[in-house]
Write a protein that holds these residues in place. Structure first.
Motif, PDB file in Angstrom:
ATOM      1  N   ALA A  10       0.827  -1.207   0.000  1.00 42.55           N
ATOM      2  CA  ALA A  10       0.000   0.000   0.000  1.00 42.55           C
ATOM      3  C   ALA A  10       0.862   1.259   0.000  1.00 42.55           C
ATOM      4  CB  ALA A  10      -0.921  -0.011   1.222  1.00 42.55           C
ATOM      5  N   ALA A  11       1.947   1.243   0.794  1.00 42.70           N
ATOM      6  CA  ALA A  11       2.845   2.399   0.842  1.00 42.70           C
ATOM      7  C   ALA A  11       3.518   2.618  -0.504  1.00 42.70           C
ATOM      8  CB  ALA A  11       3.884   2.202   1.944  1.00 42.70           C
ATOM      9  N   ILE A  17       1.453   6.647  -6.932  1.00 50.19           N
ATOM     10  CA  ILE A  17       0.344   7.518  -7.313  1.00 50.19           C
ATOM     11  C   ILE A  17       0.767   8.979  -7.277  1.00 50.19           C
ATOM     12  CG2 ILE A  17      -1.952   8.334  -6.600  1.00 50.19           C
ATOM     13  CD1 ILE A  17      -2.545   5.493  -5.679  1.00 50.19           C
ATOM     14  N   LYS A  18       1.663   9.329  -6.348  1.00 48.46           N
ATOM     15  CA  LYS A  18       2.094  10.722  -6.226  1.00 48.46           C
ATOM     16  C   LYS A  18       2.830  11.209  -7.472  1.00 48.46           C
ATOM     17  CE  LYS A  18       2.490  11.206  -1.200  1.00 48.46           C
ATOM     18  NZ  LYS A  18       3.395  11.527  -0.078  1.00 48.46           N
ATOM     19  N   ASN A  19       3.545  10.310  -8.139  1.00 49.24           N
ATOM     20  CA  ASN A  19       4.303  10.725  -9.318  1.00 49.24           C
ATOM     21  C   ASN A  19       3.408  11.240 -10.446  1.00 49.24           C
ATOM     22  OD1 ASN A  19       6.793  10.159  -8.131  1.00 49.24           O
ATOM     23  ND2 ASN A  19       6.762   8.031  -8.795  1.00 49.24           N
ATOM     24  N   PRO A  20       2.373  10.484 -10.873  1.00 47.22           N
ATOM     25  CA  PRO A  20       1.502  11.028 -11.920  1.00 47.22           C
ATOM     26  C   PRO A  20       0.739  12.270 -11.481  1.00 47.22           C
ATOM     27  CG  PRO A  20       0.668   8.908 -11.109  1.00 47.22           C
ATOM     28  CD  PRO A  20       2.046   9.064 -10.564  1.00 47.22           C
ATOM     29  N   ILE A  21       0.439  12.393 -10.187  1.00 53.92           N
ATOM     30  CA  ILE A  21      -0.229  13.610  -9.700  1.00 53.92           C
ATOM     31  C   ILE A  21       0.660  14.823  -9.952  1.00 53.92           C
ATOM     32  CG2 ILE A  21      -0.949  14.851  -7.618  1.00 53.92           C
ATOM     33  CD1 ILE A  21      -2.050  12.254  -6.543  1.00 53.92           C
ATOM     34  N   GLU A  49      -8.962  19.371  -6.156  1.00 54.42           N
ATOM     35  CA  GLU A  49      -9.090  17.921  -6.110  1.00 54.42           C
ATOM     36  C   GLU A  49      -7.728  17.241  -6.032  1.00 54.42           C
ATOM     37  OE1 GLU A  49     -12.057  16.194  -5.821  1.00 54.42           O
ATOM     38  OE2 GLU A  49     -12.711  18.247  -5.472  1.00 54.42           O
ATOM     39  N   LEU A  50      -6.741  17.797  -6.710  1.00 50.86           N
ATOM     40  CA  LEU A  50      -5.387  17.240  -6.625  1.00 50.86           C
ATOM     41  C   LEU A  50      -4.823  17.419  -5.225  1.00 50.86           C
ATOM     42  CD1 LEU A  50      -3.807  18.367 -10.037  1.00 50.86           C
ATOM     43  CD2 LEU A  50      -4.430  16.048  -9.353  1.00 50.86           C
ATOM     44  N   SER A  55      -3.310  14.982  -0.133  1.00 52.76           N
ATOM     45  CA  SER A  55      -3.435  14.963   1.323  1.00 52.76           C
ATOM     46  C   SER A  55      -3.860  13.592   1.822  1.00 52.76           C
ATOM     47  CB  SER A  55      -4.460  16.017   1.759  1.00 52.76           C
ATOM     48  OG  SER A  55      -4.654  15.983   3.151  1.00 52.76           O
ATOM     49  N   LEU A  56      -4.810  12.964   1.123  1.00 51.85           N
ATOM     50  CA  LEU A  56      -5.264  11.632   1.517  1.00 51.85           C
ATOM     51  C   LEU A  56      -4.135  10.614   1.417  1.00 51.85           C
ATOM     52  CD1 LEU A  56      -8.785  11.470  -0.164  1.00 51.85           C
ATOM     53  CD2 LEU A  56      -8.310  11.356   2.284  1.00 51.85           C
ATOM     54  N   ILE A  57      -3.383  10.691   0.342  1.00 48.88           N
ATOM     55  CA  ILE A  57      -2.276   9.750   0.147  1.00 48.88           C
ATOM     56  C   ILE A  57      -1.215   9.952   1.220  1.00 48.88           C
ATOM     57  CG2 ILE A  57      -0.389   9.098  -1.399  1.00 48.88           C
ATOM     58  CD1 ILE A  57      -2.282   9.836  -3.725  1.00 48.88           C
TER      59      ILE A  57
END
Length: 214
Positions: A10-11, A17-21, A49-50, A55-57
């Protein structure tokens, strides 16, 4: 062993996921330079939204990390740190008042406890329409350390009162329903609990850290 593997997976997924954001945000910023002003509202929504997703991640990754560092934390200092941040950034007319035991302390992870309190105060502030008060009490009872945060907001909706804390269940327009779940996960890791109840003028959140040694 399986739990550790799941946490690591999960980590790692959160990190990926942070990279494409970051790439999406960079491209959005570039596109802003060449579009008509009337589209600025759309970009504001994308940015918001980003930010929410990031923040959630960040919070989710933090609670998955093992407690590698335990330290003595004086809760009064932590409360003042968090509320000062909100006092500076918040645009509503909110009065923070305190009744704090300066000697109350627990062994814990400062970063995770900061996430816990940040989310609770954020919920209280969002529940207040434009003007109100948030009272924080900190005291010790029977070797437990107890934090009570009471706001003059709208309280808990009767529609979800018995389901509060269920993942993805929320009445907020831009909410995820994960905030309270994250708070309770962090509290459990510190031998604690988080409970909510309506009051005559709003909502009271009680955080209890059990069996703290003197």
């Amino acid at each position: 062993m399986m739990n550790n593997m799941n946490n690591e997976l999960a980590a790692a997924l959160a990190h990926e996921i942070k990279n494409p954001i970051s790439v999406i945000r960079a491209n959005v910023d570039y596109i802003k330079l060449s579009v008509k002003p009337q589209y600025s509202k759309c970009f504001g929504i994308i940015d918001r939204e980003l930010d929410k997703l990031t923040s959630l991640i960040t919070d989710y990754t933090a609670i998955l990390q093992p407690d590698t560092k335990k330290e003595m934390i004086f809760i009064e200092d932590l409360i003042y740190d968090i509320t000062e941040e909100f006092s500076i950034l918040n645009t509503k007319e909110i009065t923070f008042s305190f009744d704090l035991d300066s000697e109350a302390a627990i062994q814990g992870d400062y970063k995770k406890l900061s996430i816990l309190l940040f989310n609770i105060y954020k919920n209280s502030i969002e529940a207040i329409k434009s003007k109100g008060e948030i009272l924080t009490k900190l005291y010790r009872k029977d070797n437990d350390t107890i934090i009570e945060i009471t706001d003059t907001g709208s309280g808990i909706s009767s529609d979800i009162a018995d389901k509060i804390g269920t993942p993805f269940l929320t009445t907020k327009e831009n909410g995820s329903g994960l905030g309270l779940m994250i708070c309770r996960t962090i509290a459990r890791a510190h031998n604690g609990t988080v409970t909510l109840e309506n009051t005559d003028s709003g909502c009271k959140t009680t955080i209890k850290f059990k069996n703290q040694e003197e």
